[in-house]
Write a protein that holds these residues in place. Structure first.
Motif, short mmCIF file in Angstrom:
data_model
loop_
_atom_site.label_atom_id
_atom_site.label_comp_id
_atom_site.label_asym_id
_atom_site.label_seq_id
_atom_site.Cartn_x
_atom_site.Cartn_y
_atom_site.Cartn_z
N SER A 180 49.07 34.15 55.97
CA SER A 180 50.37 34.13 56.66
C SER A 180 51.10 35.47 56.50
N LYS A 237 54.76 40.12 47.86
CA LYS A 237 54.19 38.77 47.86
C LYS A 237 52.66 38.83 47.79
N LYS A 278 48.66 31.41 52.00
CA LYS A 278 49.84 32.26 51.86
C LYS A 278 49.51 33.71 52.21
N ASN A 297 50.16 37.28 44.95
CA ASN A 297 48.97 36.48 45.22
C ASN A 297 47.75 37.07 44.53
#
Length: 215
Positions: free
Chosen positions: A37, A202, A34, A206
């Motif tokens: 990306s 995001k 993730k 994480n």
């Protein structure tokens, strides 16, 4: 709806042997993918953001705007600012690419934590630089108007409004440019927030996921 990764992490933390357990490595790999990306998207967006303004140069209105800068005696500033902009923006794009390549090959959770922090700081510095350059450009234009004897002619207007002196006209133009600079900077700040803020949020999530796993 609860995030899939959050559900999987909770399963990993449970002690109930009847439930399928995920290893630390499996959850780490999900967070790693993730994060990789997200950084890839940051890199791609920065390239698109760099290329789009250059496509606008082909518009007639852009050529006229460049001529106004030169007529105001700001040709040298325009040249210097372009050199600085290209140098710094290309440096940041390279940094985003470097962060992406680093994250893509990481196999260490602590290094991933460090790289996420570095990426978030790099993006913040990039946004601050871009917004500062936008606002400074408007301030310099205001200074150019102040120093020019006939700013209306330099901006392509041949008439002189009635019932207003040249100094009053200059003051009005300067105030307009400064206010416009503030508005444009705020609007661009909102756009940057949409482009990068969501991705940074995001990445922060994480990072928190990794920290909560007691790395």
């Amino acid at each position: 709806m609860m995030d899939e990764l959050e559900l999987l992490k909770r399963d990993w933390q449970k002690n109930d042997k009847k439930l399928p357990q995920l290893s630390f490595d499996e959850i780490y790999k999900m967070i790693w993918k993730k994060s990789s990306s997200i950084v890839k998207w940051i890199f791609l967006i920065s390239i698109i953001e760099f290329l789009v303004p250059h496509l606008l140069y082909f518009l007639p209105s852009m050529s006229k705007n460049l001529a106004v800068w030169k007529d105001l005696g700001l040709g040298n500033f325009l040249l210097i600012s372009n050199v600085v902009q290209y140098t710094v923006v290309l440096f940041f794009i390279f940094q985003f690419y470097k962060r992406y390549k680093e994250i893509s090959t990481l196999d260490n959770a602590k290094k991933l934590l460090s790289n996420i922090l570095k990426t978030r700081k790099t993006v913040k510095y990039y946004v601050i630089f871009c917004l500062s350059l936008i606002f400074i450009s408007f301030i310099v234009m205001a200074v150019g108007i102040y120093l020019n004897e006939d700013p209306m002619a330099a901006m392509g207007y041949s008439y002189q409004p009635e019932n207003i002196s040249r100094e009053q006209l200059k003051t009005t133009l300067i105030a307009t440019v400064v206010v416009l600079g503030i508005v444009v900077t705020l609007v661009m700040g909102c756009i940057y927030f949409l482009l990068y803020g969501i991705l940074l949020k995001k990445l922060k999530k994480n990072y928190k996921e990794l920290k909560d796993m007691d790395i």
